[in-house]
Design a protein around this motif. Structure first.
Motif, PDB file in Angstrom:
ATOM      1  N   UNK A 184       0.847  -1.191   0.000  1.00 34.17           N
ATOM      2  CA  UNK A 184       0.000   0.000   0.000  1.00 34.17           C
ATOM      3  C   UNK A 184       0.880   1.238   0.000  1.00 34.17           C
ATOM      4  N   UNK A 185       0.277   2.380  -0.286  1.00 35.22           N
ATOM      5  CA  UNK A 185       1.023   3.644  -0.281  1.00 35.22           C
ATOM      6  C   UNK A 185       1.692   3.860   1.075  1.00 35.22           C
ATOM      7  N   UNK A 186       0.957   3.565   2.146  1.00 35.14           N
ATOM      8  CA  UNK A 186       1.508   3.752   3.485  1.00 35.14           C
ATOM      9  C   UNK A 186       2.685   2.843   3.760  1.00 35.14           C
TER      10      UNK A 186
ATOM     11  N   UNK B 283       8.480   1.578   4.254  1.00 34.57           N
ATOM     12  CA  UNK B 283       9.642   0.842   3.777  1.00 34.57           C
ATOM     13  C   UNK B 283      10.749   1.800   3.332  1.00 34.57           C
ATOM     14  N   UNK B 284      10.374   2.890   2.663  1.00 34.81           N
ATOM     15  CA  UNK B 284      11.374   3.867   2.254  1.00 34.81           C
ATOM     16  C   UNK B 284      12.066   4.497   3.458  1.00 34.81           C
ATOM     17  N   UNK B 285      11.311   4.765   4.520  1.00 33.60           N
ATOM     18  CA  UNK B 285      11.925   5.337   5.711  1.00 33.60           C
ATOM     19  C   UNK B 285      12.876   4.337   6.365  1.00 33.60           C
TER      20      UNK B 285
ATOM     21  N   UNK C 169      -1.973   6.440  11.441  1.00 31.63           N
ATOM     22  CA  UNK C 169      -1.171   5.471  12.199  1.00 31.63           C
ATOM     23  C   UNK C 169       0.193   5.279  11.559  1.00 31.63           C
ATOM     24  N   UNK C 170       0.211   5.066  10.238  1.00 31.43           N
ATOM     25  CA  UNK C 170       1.492   4.854   9.550  1.00 31.43           C
ATOM     26  C   UNK C 170       2.337   6.126   9.602  1.00 31.43           C
TER      27      UNK C 170
END
Length: 300
Positions: A127-129, A134-136, A159-160
Motif C-alpha cells: 500500500x502507499x503507506x 519501507x522507504x523510511x 497510524x502509519x
C-alpha cells in the motif's frame, strides 16, 4: 553539507538559480514552496542525479562531483522516477547493501519484521503507506548522514504517519544525522523541523530558524477607524487575510517600538494571534501583498 551557487536549467528554462545554504549535522530542515517551485529538482541535484550548470555541493570540503564516493553520505529515493517499483523488497535490500557500505542489515531485518514487511513481496504490492514506511526504513538503515525526503508523509494514514515520524526522530537523534524534508503538510512539518527554507522564484527566498521566528515574528489582526491603512503597517508587514476593514498581517521583525508606532494610530482592534509556519508560507508566496492591501481597502 555546503551548497554553493547552484544553477540549473532544463529545456532552456531556469529551474534553480543561485542556490546557497548549509545543512549541519543533527538537525531537521524543511523545504517549502509551491508545486513546481523546484523542490524535487533541488533534491535531484543534491543527490547527484542532476549535474548543475554551475555551482557545487561539498561535504567536508569535498565536492560530490569530484569525489563520487561521498554520495554514499546522501540518501534519496526519487518517487517520481522510482526504479524500485518492479523489484521485490529482498532485491531492493540487496541493492542498497551494495551502495551503502555502512548499511545496517540487522536493523533492517528487525524493522521489516517489526512492521510485517515480507521481503518476498514486490514493492508494487505494498500500500502507499507501507511503501512510505519501507522507504523510511531504507533511509534509516543506509546510515547516510544526509537524508533527502521528498513528501515522505504524503498519502499515509494517521497510524502509519506516526510510525514513520517516530522512526525518523528516533534514529536521527542517535547518530547526529540530518534530514531535509519537503512536505505540503506544514502544520506537521512545523512540529518536526529546526529550520525552514522557502523556495520561491527559483531561489531560496527566505530562511527561518523556528526558535527565532517565534521570538521575532508576530501575527496581528487590526482594524483602523478609517479605510486608510498606515504606511508603517504596509511597509513592515505581509498580508494574510482581509475581510471588510479587518486585516490580518504578519510582521517578521516585530519590535515594541513598531507596536507603539502602530498603536499611535489608535486602532479599534489590535490583537496578536498564534503564528504558524503555514502563515509564513502564505504571506511570502501569495500575490504582491501591498497591491492587494491597497486595492482591498480602497474598494472596501
Amino acid at each position: 553539507m555546503m551548497i554553493h551557487g547552484l544553477y540549473k536549467t532544463i529545456n532552456q528554462q531556469i529551474v534553480l538559480e543561485d542556490i546557497h545554504f548549509t545543512l549541519t549535522q543533527n538537525e531537521i530542515v524543511g523545504l517549502i514552496g509551491r508545486n513546481g517551485s523546484g523542490k524535487t529538482s533541488l533534491f535531484r541535484l543534491l543527490a547527484g542525479y542532476y549535474l548543475p550548470d554551475s555551482g557545487d555541493i561539498q561535504i567536508n570540503q569535498q565536492s560530490i562531483y569530484q569525489e563520487p564516493t561521498i554520495k554514499e553520505q546522501i540518501f534519496f529515493i526519487d518517487e517520481k522516477e522510482n526504479f524500485l517499483n518492479t523489484y521485490s523488497l529482498k532485491k531492493i535490500n540487496a541493492f542498497y547493501r551494495l551502495n551503502y557500505q555502512n548499511f545496517d542489515q540487522d536493523l533492517f531485518l528487525q524493522l521489516t519484521h517489526q512492521y510485517d514487511l515480507s521481503l518476498q513481496l514486490n514493492y508494487r504490492q505494498l500500500s502507499k503507506g507501507m511503501q512510505g514506511l519501507f522507504q523510511m526504513i531504507l533511509a534509516i538503515c543506509s546510515n547516510a548522514t544526509y537524508l533527502l525526503l521528498d513528501e515522505p508523509f504524503d498519502g499515509l494514514d494517521v497510524i502509519v504517519r506516526k510510525q514513520v515520524i517516530g522512526l525518523l526522530l528516533e534514529h536521527l537523534s542517535e547518530k547526529n544525522r540530518t534530514a531535509l524534508i519537503a512536505s505540503h503538510n506544514l502544520s506537521e512539518l512545523e512540529g518536526l523541523i529546526d529550520r525552514a527554507l522557502l523556495l520561491k522564484d527559483n531561489k531560496i527566498n527566505k530562511e527561518y530558524c523556528l526558535e527565532n521566528m517565534r521570538e521575532t515574528a508576530k501575527k496581528i489582526q487590526l482594524v483602523f477607524k478609517t479605510k486608510k491603512i498606515p504606511v508603517i503597517v504596509k511597509e513592515n508587514s505581509k498580508l494574510i487575510n482581509f475581510q471588510g476593514r479587518v486585516i490580518t498581517v504578519v510582521f517578521e521583525h516585530y519590535t515594541p517600538e513598531l507596536a507603539d508606532q502602530i498603536k499611535a494610530y489608535d486602532p479599534l482592534v489590535f490583537e496578536e494571534l498564534p503564528l504558524s509556519l503555514e502563515d509564513l508560507f502564505e504571506a511570502n508566496l501569495n500575490a504582491p501583498q501591498k497591491k492587494i492591501l491597497d486595492r482591498s481597502i480602497s474598494n472596501g
